[in-house]
Design a protein around this motif. Structure first.
Motif, short mmCIF file in Angstrom:
data_model
loop_
_atom_site.label_atom_id
_atom_site.label_comp_id
_atom_site.label_asym_id
_atom_site.label_seq_id
_atom_site.Cartn_x
_atom_site.Cartn_y
_atom_site.Cartn_z
N ASN A 19 -80.51 -1.51 -1.92
CA ASN A 19 -80.29 -2.88 -1.42
C ASN A 19 -80.83 -3.95 -2.37
O ASN A 19 -81.50 -4.89 -1.95
CB ASN A 19 -80.90 -3.05 -0.03
CG ASN A 19 -80.21 -2.18 1.00
OD1 ASN A 19 -78.98 -2.01 0.96
ND2 ASN A 19 -80.99 -1.59 1.91
N SER A 37 -70.07 -6.03 -3.61
CA SER A 37 -70.81 -4.80 -3.35
C SER A 37 -70.60 -3.77 -4.46
O SER A 37 -69.51 -3.64 -5.01
CB SER A 37 -70.38 -4.20 -2.02
OG SER A 37 -70.68 -5.07 -0.96
N THR A 74 -71.97 0.53 -5.25
CA THR A 74 -72.67 1.68 -4.68
C THR A 74 -72.91 2.74 -5.75
O THR A 74 -72.21 2.79 -6.77
CB THR A 74 -71.87 2.31 -3.51
OG1 THR A 74 -70.60 2.75 -4.00
CG2 THR A 74 -71.69 1.32 -2.37
N ALA A 118 -77.02 0.99 -2.28
CA ALA A 118 -76.17 -0.20 -2.24
C ALA A 118 -76.81 -1.31 -3.06
O ALA A 118 -78.04 -1.43 -3.13
CB ALA A 118 -75.96 -0.67 -0.80
N THR A 165 -75.86 -5.64 -4.61
CA THR A 165 -74.95 -6.78 -4.61
C THR A 165 -74.95 -7.43 -5.98
O THR A 165 -76.02 -7.79 -6.51
CB THR A 165 -75.38 -7.81 -3.55
OG1 THR A 165 -75.36 -7.19 -2.27
CG2 THR A 165 -74.45 -9.01 -3.55
#
Length: 726
Positions: free
Chosen positions: A328, A396, A398, A414, A416
């Protein structure tokens, strides 16, 4: 016959009161009580019964005959005694017809020492070679239990080989107590100490104490077998053997032992009971935490064994995989995330497992990962990528981490991708309007900053700080952060008329190179002040060296161009050029071409006026000084008469002036007398009034006419004085 009643108002009186007495001994001299009438005279025939008692509260018992009848007016108590020592005793005498009386207070002192008994410190225990916690003490009393001070008591070691301090007799204190300073025990087992005080009942008193063996921290030791076990909840354990020894290395029997293990996840089975005859006792250690354990033992709750044991606990086989760090995150497009993603591989108890193979692969977002080959977990069970670079499109991204059939595999990270860092060359600063008037805020330009990254994307959430060149600026900084379009605004106003360069700094580090300019023009003219050319000195009839000038400014001290200023010669007779108004230049300065002073030495004035401006008119002053010497004239001392060989009465003097008649100072005047006469001095400088005078002119020794010629440079042939000698 019956004795007559005592007169009204009669009262009992102690004829004698007790002095200090000894407990158990008769009060001497005997206590005597009588009755007296109101005049203080003995009551005649007083023969009443009188009872005596002690005041309550001190606890002493009054013994002897306490009730007697008065004989010949006197009641005598000859065998009274008290059993309890104390201070503040009083006696009260009571008679039915005469009332009562109280004696003065007195003290009852203890009787002779009679008994000795333990007071404190018996039946103790201490380690051999150390002192007992409570120093033994005895108490000495008389036959009534009163504490006796000053009694001599001797303490001595009776058995066990210890020592006592002091060995000299100890005197009882005010409470009847005598105590040793210390009693150090000798051997293990029983130790005894006696306290002797002559033939007192209870002497000698015997104290007992038990000496205990002392475990040695450095001699005792801890051992573990096996020294390496596998993590478990008890299935794999190490047996811990503790051997307790004293300072000489001898086994200590009967000691209690407590085990402790460093680290976490431990299950410690404590030793049961005390050490055996070999000084040994055992317990066990198992753990669910893989690490090296240091096993320590504490003996009898106080002695920590220094010779410890180590047990290595190793992990069980790998069981599960989970994210360690790096999930994240947010990073600019086309850049690595700040924290390289990493996973943790553990056994069933959560212990990290080294050597497990993990493969990382990019998912959404189109970024890249390094390496793409499997990564082995390190000693901490961690497998991490070197880098994970985000794709070029914001949004996004991954990344997956796969390790066989471990629980949790594959793990998904994940991230950004955000707009990149602000670009100094692509970001820009704009100003509207680009020209404002000098003010303290009334006239302002709005400054708009647009922040972009290296790919020309708007950068939101950036902080912007504005700066303006020059002085007198008031900058309203942008509030908050850039919006979704990368824009934010502030304002600029200034009291200083000049061209401002507006710069912006983004996030405190990026200086935008595409700047904006704002021209600040002067406000309306407000003040007139002297600029240069006042207070000068020049020769009369000539121009001053520096042309007088004034400065016109607005209310913020900015120079104002195009303002007409009129210069006028006011006093001194001089002239100014031009006489028409002079317009201020770009620096706000208006200057005359020339100012010629008048022909009269002294002060000249010139004014500069600009109607409506503060400070108008401005006045200049100049001092006209005399020109070069041009004329010489007789001032005083001509055509005199004097006796031959004597000086004339009035010393001759001349005045020297310039071409305009102004006296000239400092001109050297030479006086030359005719033959036969003499002058003193022959050369004199003119004073501030342009006057030069000799001290004396002495005529010759012959009768007749004599002359004195005075000359000065630049004044022509000079002047001639005449005088007649008689």
């Amino acid at each position: 016959p019956v004795a007559p009643p005592p007169p009204p108002g009669s009262q009992l009186v102690f004829v004698t009161s007790p002095s200090p007495v000894v407990a158990g001994q008769a009060i001497t001299p005997a206590v005597v009580v009588t009755a007296r009438d109101p005049t203080g005279a003995p009551v005649a025939g007083f023969s009443d019964s009188v009872t005596i008692a002690t005041a309550p509260g001190l606890g002493g018992t009054l013994s002897g005959t306490t009730t007697v009848s008065a004989v010949q007016g006197v009641a005598r108590f000859s065998d009274l005694h008290l059993s309890r020592a104390g201070t503040g005793y009083t006696l009260t005498a009571t008679s039915p017809r005469v009332g009562s009386a109280t004696s003065s207070s007195f003290t009852v002192m203890p009787g002779p020492a009679s008994h000795i008994a333990p007071n404190a410190g018996n039946n103790q225990a201490a380690a051999i070679g150390t002192t007992v916690p409570i120093p033994p003490a005895v108490i000495v009393t008389d036959q009534y239990g009163n504490q006796v001070s000053g009694a001599s008591v001797t303490f001595a070691v009776a058995s066990g080989g210890g020592t006592v301090t002091p060995t000299t007799p100890v005197l009882t204190n005010a409470n009847g107590i005598a105590a040793v300073t210390s009693w150090t025990l000798g051997t293990a087992g029983p130790n005894t100490l006696t306290a002797t005080a002559g033939a007192l009942t209870g002497s000698p008193v015997t104290f007992t104490a038990t000496g205990t063996a002392v475990p040695s921290a450095s001699q005792s030791l801890v051992a573990a077998a096996p020294s390496s076990i596998i993590v478990s909840s008890g299935a794999s354990a190490s047996t811990i053997t503790v051997t307790v020894k004293d300072g000489s290395g001898n086994p200590v029997n009967g000691a209690t032992v407590t085990l402790a293990a460093s680290g976490a996840g431990n299950a410690v089975t404590q030793p049961a009971g005390p050490t055996n005859a070999s000084g040994q006792i055992t317990g066990t250690v198992s753990s669910t935490k893989a690490e090296t354990k240091t096993i320590t033992a504490t003996v009898n709750g106080t002695v920590t064994v220094t010779q410890t044991a180590s047990v290595v606990v190793t992990p069980a086989p790998a069981s599960q995989i989970a994210i360690s760090v790096g999930n994240n995150q947010t990073a600019p497009v086309n850049t690595p995330v700040p924290i390289p993603p990493a996973v943790l591989v553990t056994d069933p108890y959560g212990n990290p497992v080294s050597g497990a193979s993990v493969t990382f692969a990019v998912g959404l977002g189109g970024g890249t990962v390094n390496p793409t080959t499997p990564v082995l977990t390190n000693a901490g069970g961690i497998a991490a990528v070197t880098s994970w670079t985000q794709g070029t499109a914001a949004g996004s991204n991954t990344l997956t981490a796969t390790s066989g059939t471990l629980t949790g595999s594959p793990v998904t990270f994940a991230a950004t991708a955000a707009a990149g860092a602000p670009s100094a060359s692509l970001s820009l600063v704009a100003a509207a309007p680009s020209s404002i008037t000098a003010s303290s805020g009334a006239s302002a330009s709005t400054i708009t900053v647009t922040v972009k990254d290296a790919y020309a994307n708007p950068v939101s959430g950036a902080t912007v700080t504005l700066a303006a060149s020059g002085a007198g600026n008031a900058v309203t900084q942008p509030a908050g952060m850039t919006n979704a379009s990368g824009q934010i605004t502030g304002t600029l106003s200034s009291m200083k008329a000049e061209t401002k360069t507006i710069t912006a700094t983004v996030n405190g580090t990026v200086t935008v190179t595409q700047t904006a300019s704002v021209t600040v023009t002067s406000a309306a003219a407000a003040s007139l002040t002297l600029n240069a050319g006042s207070g000068q000195t020049a020769t009369v009839g000539t121009g001053v060296a520096t042309a007088p000038s004034v400065l016109v400014t607005d209310q913020f001290a900015n120079p104002v161009a195009g303002v007409g200023v009129t210069f006028t010669a006011v006093s001194g007779g001089g002239t100014v050029s031009p006489t028409t108004p002079v317009t201020t230049n770009a620096s706000g300065i208006a200057a005359v071409t020339s100012w010629t002073l008048g022909t009269t030495a002294g002060t000249n004035t010139l004014t500069a006026s600009a109607p409506g401006l503060t400070g108008s008119p401005v006045t200049f002053t100049a001092t006209g000084k005399a020109a070069a010497a041009a004329k010489i004239a007789i001032k005083d001392g001509n055509n005199q008469t004097a006796v031959m060989g004597t000086a004339v009465a009035i010393p001759p003097s001349v005045s020297v002036t310039d071409q305009y008649g102004n006296p000239v100072m400092g001109v050297s005047v030479t006086f030359v007398p005719s033959s036969g006469s003499s002058v003193s001095p022959s050369t004199v400088s003119t004073d501030a009034s342009g006057v030069a005078a000799v001290t004396s002119w002495t005529l010759g020794l012959l009768p007749g006419s004599y002359t004195l010629v005075a000359t000065a440079p630049g004044t022509g042939s000079g002047v001639t004085f005449t005088a007649t000698a008689l």
